[in-house]
Scaffold this motif. Structure first.
Motif, PDB file in Angstrom:
ATOM      1  N   PRO A   1       0.501  -1.308   0.575  1.00 45.50           N
ATOM      2  CA  PRO A   1       0.505  -0.207   0.190  1.00 45.50           C
ATOM      3  C   PRO A   1       0.934   1.433  -0.097  1.00 45.50           C
ATOM      4  O   PRO A   1       0.136   2.128  -0.473  1.00 45.50           O
ATOM      5  CB  PRO A   1      -0.834   0.291   1.061  1.00 45.50           C
ATOM      6  N   LEU A   2       2.229   1.755   0.712  1.00 47.89           N
ATOM      7  CA  LEU A   2       2.824   2.484   1.153  1.00 47.89           C
ATOM      8  C   LEU A   2       2.873   2.919  -0.562  1.00 47.89           C
ATOM      9  O   LEU A   2       3.370   4.253  -1.401  1.00 47.89           O
ATOM     10  CB  LEU A   2       4.062   2.278   1.277  1.00 47.89           C
TER      11      LEU A   2
ATOM     12  N   GLY B   1       1.971   1.939  -3.533  1.00 53.83           N
ATOM     13  CA  GLY B   1       1.018   2.201  -4.253  1.00 53.83           C
ATOM     14  C   GLY B   1       0.427   3.780  -4.003  1.00 53.83           C
ATOM     15  O   GLY B   1       0.229   4.612  -4.832  1.00 53.83           O
ATOM     16  N   LEU B   2       0.727   4.261  -2.351  1.00 56.58           N
ATOM     17  CA  LEU B   2       0.252   5.475  -2.332  1.00 56.58           C
ATOM     18  C   LEU B   2       1.724   6.537  -2.570  1.00 56.58           C
ATOM     19  O   LEU B   2       0.922   8.145  -3.225  1.00 56.58           O
ATOM     20  CB  LEU B   2       0.665   5.426  -0.653  1.00 56.58           C
TER      21      LEU B   2
ATOM     22  N   THR C   1      -3.474   3.164  -3.179  1.00 61.63           N
ATOM     23  CA  THR C   1      -2.851   2.039  -2.125  1.00 61.63           C
ATOM     24  C   THR C   1      -3.780   1.551  -2.135  1.00 61.63           C
ATOM     25  O   THR C   1      -3.776   0.293  -2.266  1.00 61.63           O
ATOM     26  CB  THR C   1      -4.190   3.445  -1.415  1.00 61.63           C
TER      27      THR C   1
ATOM     28  N   TYR D   1      -2.837  -2.082  -2.844  1.00 65.19           N
ATOM     29  CA  TYR D   1      -3.475  -3.211  -1.713  1.00 65.19           C
ATOM     30  C   TYR D   1      -4.636  -4.623  -2.297  1.00 65.19           C
ATOM     31  O   TYR D   1      -4.053  -5.830  -1.800  1.00 65.19           O
ATOM     32  CB  TYR D   1      -4.131  -2.501  -0.816  1.00 65.19           C
TER      33      TYR D   1
END
Length: 145
Positions: free
Chosen positions: A90-91, A93-94, A121, A125
């Motif tokens: 997720p990081l 993606g962020l 994110t 995820y």
């Protein structure tokens, strides 16, 4: 976790608790159902049709409910896989969403950056992260009982 002789081609059989009919799942559907990191909220009964929650099915050979099976597999994976799934993916993606979104839309306003960060994110995820994890993970979860 005991290793079984399950293959993607042959798959495995699960039983719908309501109608007591069995369904054989194989191929990519079987692999996705057994991947503890893949978002999977339900599956389909071949007899009743329509999607049903995982808790309403159990494996024919062991009697274990599908949601319990997936939960058990998640607790048995190495910690780095869980870290990848919950935090690292997720990081990435962020960060990617924050950078790519404003560049792609030619708009660097805060709402665009925040929205694209959220989208990045979620994509990492829910979709890309679990697929990448299965490429690098040495275990084939569909082979585990």
């Amino acid at each position: 976790m005991a290793k079984a002789s399950y293959t993607l081609r042959e798959g495995r059989v699960y039983v719908h608790q309501k109608c007591r009919q069995s369904t054989q799942v194989n191929g990519g559907d079987f692999e996705g159902l057994c991947n503890p990191f893949n978002l999977c909220l339900g599956t389909v009964c071949a007899h009743c049709g329509g999607p049903r929650a995982l808790r309403t099915f159990h494996w024919a050979d062991t009697g274990e409910q599908l949601d319990d099976y997936r939960r058990r597999l998640r607790t048995k994976v190495p910690p780095i896989y869980s870290w990848w799934y919950l935090w690292i993916s997720p990081l990435i993606g962020l960060i990617a969403g924050t950078i790519i979104g404003p560049l792609f839309l030619n708009n660097s306003s805060l709402p665009v950056a925040a929205g694209s960060a959220l989208v990045g994110t979620l994509i990492m995820y829910l979709i890309i992260g679990p697929k990448l994890l299965m490429l690098i993970a040495p275990k084939k979860y569909y082979q585990l009982r």
